[in-house]
Design an enzyme around this catalytic site. Structure first.
Site, PDB file in Angstrom:
ATOM      1  N   ARG A 188      13.705  -2.694  -9.301  1.00 35.70           N
ATOM      2  CA  ARG A 188      12.325  -2.365  -9.639  1.00 35.70           C
ATOM      3  C   ARG A 188      12.313  -1.932 -11.090  1.00 35.70           C
ATOM      4  NH1 ARG A 188      10.779   0.849  -4.078  1.00 35.70           N
ATOM      5  NH2 ARG A 188      12.909   0.843  -3.365  1.00 35.70           N
ATOM      6  N   LYS A 241       4.439   5.864   5.070  1.00 37.11           N
ATOM      7  CA  LYS A 241       3.551   4.698   5.024  1.00 37.11           C
ATOM      8  C   LYS A 241       3.457   4.006   6.370  1.00 37.11           C
ATOM      9  CE  LYS A 241       5.339   3.811   0.462  1.00 37.11           C
ATOM     10  NZ  LYS A 241       5.926   2.773  -0.391  1.00 37.11           N
ATOM     11  N   PRO A 297       0.846  -1.198   0.000  1.00 39.40           N
ATOM     12  CA  PRO A 297       0.000   0.000   0.000  1.00 39.40           C
ATOM     13  C   PRO A 297       0.883   1.251   0.000  1.00 39.40           C
ATOM     14  CG  PRO A 297      -0.602  -1.510   1.785  1.00 39.40           C
ATOM     15  CD  PRO A 297       0.675  -2.003   1.198  1.00 39.40           C
ATOM     16  N   GLU A 298       0.437   2.278  -0.688  1.00 36.16           N
ATOM     17  CA  GLU A 298       1.192   3.534  -0.724  1.00 36.16           C
ATOM     18  C   GLU A 298       0.568   4.527   0.265  1.00 36.16           C
ATOM     19  OE1 GLU A 298       3.648   4.660  -3.209  1.00 36.16           O
ATOM     20  OE2 GLU A 298       3.847   2.782  -4.281  1.00 36.16           O
TER      21      GLU A 298
END
Ligand code: ZN
Length: 294
Positions: A278, A61, A2-3
């Site tokens: 990434r 976060k 989740p961001e």
């Protein structure tokens, strides 16, 4: 994962449904969910019992629930798939329910509409969990005391951020993901903000003028606030919920995940490059790579 916008929506839900309530019982149903609490599940449960939750807080976060009287906090790690749910006590247990927190019945007087509900931590992949920590003088759980403020924090210091960018020998996307400089900007929002700013991810930060870094920060805030508006519409229900399937709100993206699709600005096919384990998505025309030696 989740961001920041998803975590903020969870925080608002906790503020609405859990703040001011007193814990009567904690059930730890899976030891991995409390593995960051070294004294174990029984200790975690015993130390929470009888405590009253304050207003949920967030930095980047990271999300935590201060205990009103003790100077300690329950830190929530959502991991890849963690959810915090406020559910009716008689609702069937979720398949991946890991921790259940029950509250005193008398709390229904102080938290409107919360009567008969409990807080559940549900996590399919068990990368997340809850843990109890002492607080720093700033009121942060000690283990995240080094995390910088996030760009939605009213006390985020734009001028200090710009100075740090100029001083560091780093590149702009690395800087955006550096939690000691700015917290809460994940890979998706970094790519989106860089696309809006027409900045290549490998641009050396020392070459950014103050107006350019101010523009970049503005776009970081815009993409996060846009996501908050989308996700924020569903929060005022009984359920404090981050989508357990993807961990993300539905969002319209201009860069992330759009390899070979036309740039929304100039039509050039977007590109993807492997970047620090990434991916980085960018428009090769709008976001020119820095010249060698620049
Ligand atoms: Zn373009």
């Amino acid at each position: 994962m989740p961001e920041l916008p998803e975590v903020e929506v969870v925080r608002r839900g906790l503020e609405r449904w859990v703040a001011g309530r007193t814990v009567t019982e904690v059930e730890v149903l899976h030891p991995r969910a409390v593995r960051r609490h070294p004294a174990g599940g029984a200790d975690f449960a015993a130390r929470l019992k009888g405590q009253r939750f304050g207003v949920a807080r967030r930095r980047g976060k990271y999300l935590w629930l201060p205990l009103a009287e003790t100077g300690t906090s329950v830190l929530g790690h959502l991991g890849m798939s963690g959810q915090l749910l406020v559910q009716p006590e008689d609702a069937a247990d979720e398949k991946h329910l890991r921790i259940r927190i029950r509250f005193a019945a008398s709390d229904s007087d102080s938290v409107r509409g919360a009567a008969g509900t409990e807080l559940r931590f549900v996590d399919q992949r068990t990368f997340g969990g809850l843990s109890l920590h002492d607080q720093t003088p700033d009121g942060l759980p000690d283990v995240i005391g080094h995390i910088a403020r996030d760009p939605l924090d009213p006390e985020f210091d734009d001028a200090a951020f710009h100075s740090a960018l100029r001083l560091r020998r780093t590149t702009v996307k690395r800087a955006l993901l550096d939690q000691s400089l700015i917290s809460g900007v994940g890979n998706i929002y970094a790519d989106e903000a860089l696309w809006r700013s027409r900045l290549h991810y490998d641009r050396p930060t020392a070459t950014l003028t103050r107006p350019r870094s101010a523009e970049l920060l503005g776009h970081v805030r815009d993409v996060m606030n846009a996501a908050l508006e989308v996700g924020g519409t569903s929060f005022d229900s009984l359920y404090v919920n981050v989508n357990g399937e993807s961990g993300y709100f539905d969002r319209s993206l201009d860069a992330y995940g759009r390899e070979d699709e036309p740039c929304h600005r100039c039509g050039t096919p977007m590109r993807r490059r492997a970047w620090m384990n990434r991916s980085s998505y960018f428009c090769p025309r709008c976001q020119r790579p820095p010249r060698a030696g620049a």
